[in-house]
Write a protein that holds these residues in place. Structure first.
Motif, PDB file in Angstrom:
ATOM      1  N   ASN A  64       0.813  -1.217   0.000  1.00 37.07           N
ATOM      2  CA  ASN A  64       0.000   0.000   0.000  1.00 37.07           C
ATOM      3  C   ASN A  64       0.849   1.270   0.000  1.00 37.07           C
ATOM      4  O   ASN A  64       0.359   2.342  -0.325  1.00 37.07           O
ATOM      5  CB  ASN A  64      -0.973   0.019   1.182  1.00 37.07           C
ATOM      6  CG  ASN A  64      -0.265  -0.083   2.510  1.00 37.07           C
ATOM      7  OD1 ASN A  64       0.940  -0.305   2.565  1.00 37.07           O
ATOM      8  ND2 ASN A  64      -1.021   0.054   3.591  1.00 37.07           N
ATOM      9  N   ALA A  65       2.127   1.182   0.370  1.00 33.08           N
ATOM     10  CA  ALA A  65       2.995   2.357   0.399  1.00 33.08           C
ATOM     11  C   ALA A  65       4.114   2.249  -0.635  1.00 33.08           C
ATOM     12  O   ALA A  65       5.179   2.832  -0.472  1.00 33.08           O
ATOM     13  CB  ALA A  65       3.586   2.517   1.791  1.00 33.08           C
ATOM     14  N   VAL A  66       3.866   1.530  -1.718  1.00 27.64           N
ATOM     15  CA  VAL A  66       4.913   1.240  -2.700  1.00 27.64           C
ATOM     16  C   VAL A  66       5.359   2.486  -3.476  1.00 27.64           C
ATOM     17  O   VAL A  66       6.391   2.463  -4.145  1.00 27.64           O
ATOM     18  CB  VAL A  66       4.468   0.103  -3.653  1.00 27.64           C
ATOM     19  CG1 VAL A  66       3.509   0.602  -4.711  1.00 27.64           C
ATOM     20  CG2 VAL A  66       5.643  -0.592  -4.271  1.00 27.64           C
ATOM     21  N   SER A  67       4.627   3.583  -3.376  1.00 30.05           N
ATOM     22  CA  SER A  67       4.995   4.786  -4.122  1.00 30.05           C
ATOM     23  C   SER A  67       6.252   5.451  -3.567  1.00 30.05           C
ATOM     24  O   SER A  67       6.939   6.156  -4.290  1.00 30.05           O
ATOM     25  CB  SER A  67       3.842   5.788  -4.127  1.00 30.05           C
ATOM     26  OG  SER A  67       3.495   6.116  -2.793  1.00 30.05           O
ATOM     27  N   SER A  68       6.596   5.230  -2.292  1.00 23.00           N
ATOM     28  CA  SER A  68       7.829   5.811  -1.759  1.00 23.00           C
ATOM     29  C   SER A  68       8.971   4.798  -1.842  1.00 23.00           C
ATOM     30  O   SER A  68       8.768   3.592  -1.939  1.00 23.00           O
ATOM     31  CB  SER A  68       7.619   6.291  -0.325  1.00 23.00           C
ATOM     32  OG  SER A  68       7.208   5.234   0.489  1.00 23.00           O
ATOM     33  N   SER A  69      10.181   5.311  -1.780  1.00 20.71           N
ATOM     34  CA  SER A  69      11.380   4.526  -2.051  1.00 20.71           C
ATOM     35  C   SER A  69      11.611   3.370  -1.060  1.00 20.71           C
ATOM     36  O   SER A  69      11.912   2.266  -1.472  1.00 20.71           O
ATOM     37  CB  SER A  69      12.599   5.443  -2.049  1.00 20.71           C
ATOM     38  OG  SER A  69      13.772   4.701  -2.207  1.00 20.71           O
ATOM     39  N   GLY A  70      11.499   3.638   0.227  1.00 14.88           N
ATOM     40  CA  GLY A  70      11.773   2.598   1.236  1.00 14.88           C
ATOM     41  C   GLY A  70      10.868   1.392   1.109  1.00 14.88           C
ATOM     42  O   GLY A  70      11.347   0.255   0.990  1.00 14.88           O
ATOM     43  N   PRO A  71       9.545   1.596   1.136  1.00 13.59           N
ATOM     44  CA  PRO A  71       8.656   0.443   0.982  1.00 13.59           C
ATOM     45  C   PRO A  71       8.797  -0.253  -0.373  1.00 13.59           C
ATOM     46  O   PRO A  71       8.666  -1.477  -0.453  1.00 13.59           O
ATOM     47  CB  PRO A  71       7.262   1.048   1.140  1.00 13.59           C
ATOM     48  CG  PRO A  71       7.479   2.250   1.986  1.00 13.59           C
ATOM     49  CD  PRO A  71       8.813   2.783   1.565  1.00 13.59           C
ATOM     50  N   ARG A  72       9.081   0.507  -1.418  1.00 14.09           N
ATOM     51  CA  ARG A  72       9.256  -0.106  -2.745  1.00 14.09           C
ATOM     52  C   ARG A  72      10.432  -1.077  -2.725  1.00 14.09           C
ATOM     53  O   ARG A  72      10.337  -2.187  -3.255  1.00 14.09           O
ATOM     54  CB  ARG A  72       9.468   0.975  -3.806  1.00 14.09           C
ATOM     55  CG  ARG A  72       9.558   0.399  -5.210  1.00 14.09           C
ATOM     56  CD  ARG A  72       9.668   1.462  -6.287  1.00 14.09           C
ATOM     57  NE  ARG A  72       9.076   2.709  -5.841  1.00 14.09           N
ATOM     58  CZ  ARG A  72       9.654   3.897  -5.992  1.00 14.09           C
ATOM     59  NH1 ARG A  72      10.814   4.005  -6.574  1.00 14.09           N
ATOM     60  NH2 ARG A  72       9.067   4.994  -5.568  1.00 14.09           N
ATOM     61  N   THR A  73      11.530  -0.662  -2.099  1.00 16.74           N
ATOM     62  CA  THR A  73      12.697  -1.543  -1.994  1.00 16.74           C
ATOM     63  C   THR A  73      12.360  -2.789  -1.190  1.00 16.74           C
ATOM     64  O   THR A  73      12.763  -3.894  -1.542  1.00 16.74           O
ATOM     65  CB  THR A  73      13.868  -0.787  -1.331  1.00 16.74           C
ATOM     66  OG1 THR A  73      14.173   0.362  -2.116  1.00 16.74           O
ATOM     67  CG2 THR A  73      15.095  -1.667  -1.219  1.00 16.74           C
ATOM     68  N   ARG A  74      11.605  -2.618  -0.112  1.00 19.46           N
ATOM     69  CA  ARG A  74      11.201  -3.773   0.701  1.00 19.46           C
ATOM     70  C   ARG A  74      10.326  -4.735  -0.098  1.00 19.46           C
ATOM     71  O   ARG A  74      10.482  -5.944  -0.004  1.00 19.46           O
ATOM     72  CB  ARG A  74      10.468  -3.305   1.951  1.00 19.46           C
ATOM     73  CG  ARG A  74      11.358  -2.734   3.007  1.00 19.46           C
ATOM     74  CD  ARG A  74      10.572  -2.457   4.277  1.00 19.46           C
ATOM     75  NE  ARG A  74      11.452  -2.098   5.359  1.00 19.46           N
ATOM     76  CZ  ARG A  74      11.699  -0.851   5.733  1.00 19.46           C
ATOM     77  NH1 ARG A  74      11.123   0.144   5.104  1.00 19.46           N
ATOM     78  NH2 ARG A  74      12.521  -0.613   6.733  1.00 19.46           N
ATOM     79  N   VAL A  75       9.393  -4.202  -0.879  1.00 22.71           N
ATOM     80  CA  VAL A  75       8.513  -5.047  -1.689  1.00 22.71           C
ATOM     81  C   VAL A  75       9.321  -5.800  -2.743  1.00 22.71           C
ATOM     82  O   VAL A  75       9.126  -7.001  -2.949  1.00 22.71           O
ATOM     83  CB  VAL A  75       7.386  -4.209  -2.344  1.00 22.71           C
ATOM     84  CG1 VAL A  75       6.640  -5.025  -3.383  1.00 22.71           C
ATOM     85  CG2 VAL A  75       6.428  -3.697  -1.291  1.00 22.71           C
ATOM     86  N   ILE A  76      10.236  -5.092  -3.402  1.00 22.83           N
ATOM     87  CA  ILE A  76      11.024  -5.719  -4.466  1.00 22.83           C
ATOM     88  C   ILE A  76      11.917  -6.823  -3.910  1.00 22.83           C
ATOM     89  O   ILE A  76      11.924  -7.951  -4.426  1.00 22.83           O
ATOM     90  CB  ILE A  76      11.851  -4.662  -5.232  1.00 22.83           C
ATOM     91  CG1 ILE A  76      10.920  -3.769  -6.046  1.00 22.83           C
ATOM     92  CG2 ILE A  76      12.895  -5.320  -6.122  1.00 22.83           C
ATOM     93  CD1 ILE A  76      11.589  -2.548  -6.640  1.00 22.83           C
ATOM     94  N   THR A  77      12.677  -6.517  -2.864  1.00 20.91           N
ATOM     95  CA  THR A  77      13.600  -7.539  -2.340  1.00 20.91           C
ATOM     96  C   THR A  77      12.855  -8.714  -1.706  1.00 20.91           C
ATOM     97  O   THR A  77      13.258  -9.867  -1.886  1.00 20.91           O
ATOM     98  CB  THR A  77      14.593  -6.931  -1.323  1.00 20.91           C
ATOM     99  OG1 THR A  77      13.875  -6.273  -0.284  1.00 20.91           O
ATOM    100  CG2 THR A  77      15.554  -5.973  -2.006  1.00 20.91           C
ATOM    101  N   ALA A  78      11.773  -8.422  -0.988  1.00 24.02           N
ATOM    102  CA  ALA A  78      11.001  -9.522  -0.387  1.00 24.02           C
ATOM    103  C   ALA A  78      10.319 -10.350  -1.475  1.00 24.02           C
ATOM    104  O   ALA A  78      10.230 -11.575  -1.368  1.00 24.02           O
ATOM    105  CB  ALA A  78       9.977  -8.981   0.597  1.00 24.02           C
ATOM    106  N   GLY A  79       9.844  -9.708  -2.536  1.00 20.34           N
ATOM    107  CA  GLY A  79       9.227 -10.432  -3.650  1.00 20.34           C
ATOM    108  C   GLY A  79      10.228 -11.331  -4.362  1.00 20.34           C
ATOM    109  O   GLY A  79       9.923 -12.485  -4.688  1.00 20.34           O
ATOM    110  N   ILE A  80      11.422 -10.794  -4.595  1.00 22.18           N
ATOM    111  CA  ILE A  80      12.468 -11.609  -5.225  1.00 22.18           C
ATOM    112  C   ILE A  80      12.837 -12.784  -4.314  1.00 22.18           C
ATOM    113  O   ILE A  80      13.013 -13.920  -4.779  1.00 22.18           O
ATOM    114  CB  ILE A  80      13.704 -10.749  -5.563  1.00 22.18           C
ATOM    115  CG1 ILE A  80      13.368  -9.750  -6.670  1.00 22.18           C
ATOM    116  CG2 ILE A  80      14.882 -11.617  -5.977  1.00 22.18           C
ATOM    117  CD1 ILE A  80      14.441  -8.709  -6.917  1.00 22.18           C
TER     118      ILE A  80
END
Length: 174
Positions: free
Chosen positions: A129-145
Motif C-alpha cells: 500500500n505504500a509502494v509509491s515511496s522509495s523505502g517500501p518499494r525496496t522492501r517489496v522488491i527484495t522480499a518479492g524476489i
C-alpha cells in the motif's frame, strides 16, 4: 527410498497398485507445502505489524540474502540432477545413508523454502500500500524476489526428493 503411494488402501488411479512398503517414505504433500506457505504469509504480516506497532523499524531483505538463497537453490538443483542421473538413468546403487541424507535434505528444503516463501510474501504484501515511496518499494522488491527464489528452493527440494525414488524394476538395466 520414496514410495509413490498415497496411503494404505487408497491407490491412485484405481485398483492394482499396492500400498507403500513398510519403511518407505511418502512423497511430500503439495497441500502441506501450500499450508506451510500460507502460515508463513500470516507470520510475515503479523511480524511486520508487531514491529511497526511497537515503534520499531522493519528490516529489509538484504541482497546478500538473495545471493545466499540463489546459491542454495543452485546447489539443490545440482544435487537433484546428479542424483537423478545416478539412480534413475544409470541405475547405480547408492549407499543407503547417502540416499537417506539426500532425501531428508530435499524434504527439509521443501518445507523451509515453503515457510520462507510465505514469510517473504507476507513482508512484501505488508508494504504494497505504500509502494509509491522509495523505502517500501525496496522492501517489496527484495522480499518479492526472495519469495520467488524460495519457490525455486522448494522446487529443487522436491526434485531432489523425487530423484531419490527407487526405480520400479531395479532388475531392468538399460
Amino acid at each position: 527410498m520414496v514410495s509413490g503411494g498415497t496411503g494404505p488402501g487408497r491407490a491412485p488411479g484405481g485398483a492394482g497398485k499396492e500400498p507403500p512398503r513398510p519403511g518407505s517414505v511418502r512423497p511430500t504433500s503439495r497441500r502441506l507445502l501450500i499450508a506451510i506457505a500460507v502460515l508463513g504469509v500470516a507470520i510475515g504480516v503479523t511480524l511486520v505489524k508487531a514491529i511497526q506497532s511497537s515503534g520499531g523499524v522493519v528490516p529489509t531483505v538484504s541482497w546478500l540474502t538473495l545471493v545466499a538463497w540463489t546459491f542454495l537453490a543452485t546447489l539443490l538443483f545440482g544435487a537433484a540432477r546428479n542424483t537423478h542421473q545416478r539412480i534413475q538413468v544409470r541405475r547405480e546403487l547408492v549407499e543407503p545413508y547417502r540416499a537417506v541424507f539426500l532425501l531428508m535434505i530435499g524434504k527439509a528444503s521443501a518445507f523451509v523454502g515453503a515457510l520462507c516463501t510465505g514469510v517473504y510474501a507476507g513482508f512484501a504484501l505488508s508494504f504494497l500500500n505504500a509502494v509509491s515511496s522509495s523505502g517500501p518499494r525496496t522492501r517489496v522488491i527484495t522480499a518479492g524476489i526472495a519469495a520467488v527464489i524460495s519457490v525455486l528452493v522448494v522446487t529443487a527440494g522436491l526434485l531432489l526428493e523425487r530423484a531419490c525414488r527407487i526405480p520400479d524394476d531395479p532388475e531392468d538395466t538399460p
